[in-house]
Design a protein around this motif. Structure first.
Motif, PDB file in Angstrom:
ATOM      1  N   PHE A 182     -17.758  -8.098   8.437  1.00  0.00           N
ATOM      2  CA  PHE A 182     -17.573  -6.897   9.234  1.00  0.00           C
ATOM      3  C   PHE A 182     -17.703  -7.289  10.700  1.00  0.00           C
ATOM      4  CE2 PHE A 182     -19.240  -5.785   5.096  1.00  0.00           C
ATOM      5  CZ  PHE A 182     -18.327  -4.832   4.680  1.00  0.00           C
ATOM      6  N   ALA A 183     -17.544  -6.361  11.588  1.00  0.00           N
ATOM      7  CA  ALA A 183     -17.543  -6.672  13.022  1.00  0.00           C
ATOM      8  C   ALA A 183     -18.824  -7.355  13.471  1.00  0.00           C
ATOM      9  CB  ALA A 183     -17.310  -5.408  13.839  1.00  0.00           C
ATOM     10  N   ARG A 184     -19.965  -6.896  13.002  1.00  0.00           N
ATOM     11  CA  ARG A 184     -21.240  -7.418  13.501  1.00  0.00           C
ATOM     12  C   ARG A 184     -22.126  -8.095  12.452  1.00  0.00           C
ATOM     13  NH1 ARG A 184     -20.748  -2.551  16.725  1.00  0.00           N
ATOM     14  NH2 ARG A 184     -20.524  -3.195  18.911  1.00  0.00           N
ATOM     15  N   HIS A 185     -21.656  -8.160  11.224  1.00  0.00           N
ATOM     16  CA  HIS A 185     -22.474  -8.770  10.184  1.00  0.00           C
ATOM     17  C   HIS A 185     -21.611  -9.193   9.000  1.00  0.00           C
ATOM     18  CE1 HIS A 185     -22.287  -4.513   8.926  1.00  0.00           C
ATOM     19  NE2 HIS A 185     -22.277  -5.023   7.714  1.00  0.00           N
ATOM     20  N   LEU A 186     -22.246  -9.878   8.079  1.00  0.00           N
ATOM     21  CA  LEU A 186     -21.674 -10.266   6.798  1.00  0.00           C
ATOM     22  C   LEU A 186     -22.531  -9.620   5.723  1.00  0.00           C
ATOM     23  CD1 LEU A 186     -21.382 -14.069   7.627  1.00  0.00           C
ATOM     24  CD2 LEU A 186     -19.581 -12.354   7.844  1.00  0.00           C
ATOM     25  N   GLY A 187     -22.017  -9.531   4.514  1.00  0.00           N
ATOM     26  CA  GLY A 187     -22.813  -8.924   3.458  1.00  0.00           C
ATOM     27  C   GLY A 187     -22.587  -9.572   2.109  1.00  0.00           C
ATOM     28  N   LEU A 188     -23.616  -9.546   1.286  1.00  0.00           N
ATOM     29  CA  LEU A 188     -23.548  -9.968  -0.109  1.00  0.00           C
ATOM     30  C   LEU A 188     -23.867  -8.746  -0.949  1.00  0.00           C
ATOM     31  CD1 LEU A 188     -23.353 -12.104  -2.376  1.00  0.00           C
ATOM     32  CD2 LEU A 188     -25.795 -12.553  -2.009  1.00  0.00           C
TER      33      LEU A 188
END
Length: 122
Positions: free
Chosen positions: A62-68
């Motif tokens: 995403f624009a400001r982070h990654l996710g699991l």
């Protein structure tokens, strides 16, 4: 969707996000060697083999982070202490390229998700 779609998703990311997610992808591939790489809910992830295989985990940028995302609302709430230092939601844990998820945490998320799937049956 196939592995080629996952490759295309990653290729379109900024270099720091791409590298962080390629590292996560490699770890997930090691933890889930017989699983299929797929796109699900517009994010790359790993699904159990077979026509009724369940999603084990997905990841996204995403624009400001990654996710699991372990594709279950039951996993991350069990790991409050383990996820200290990371923003979480019921469905996932967020991180940045500068502050990636520890391997032990990823392993624990995957193990809990696989245990959950085993109790659900196929």
């Amino acid at each position: 969707m196939t592995k080629a779609a996952v490759d295309a998703y990653l290729a379109a990311l900024p270099a720091d996000q791409r590298q962080a997610l390629q590292t996560l992808r490699a770890l997930l591939g090691t933890l889930l060697p017989d699983h299929l790489e797929v796109m699900s809910y517009a994010m790359p992830g790993f699904r159990q083999p077979g026509p009724k295989g369940r999603m084990v985990a997905g990841y996204a940028a995403f624009a400001r982070h990654l996710g699991l995302y372990p594709h279950s609302g039951n996993i991350i709430p069990q790991l409050t202490a383990d996820c200290a230092g990371f923003k979480t939601s019921k469905s996932g844990v967020l991180f940045t390229p500068a502050n990636p998820l520890p391997q032990a945490l990823v392993e624990r998320i995957i193990r809990l998700r696989q245990d959950e799937i085993a109790t659900l049956g196929r």
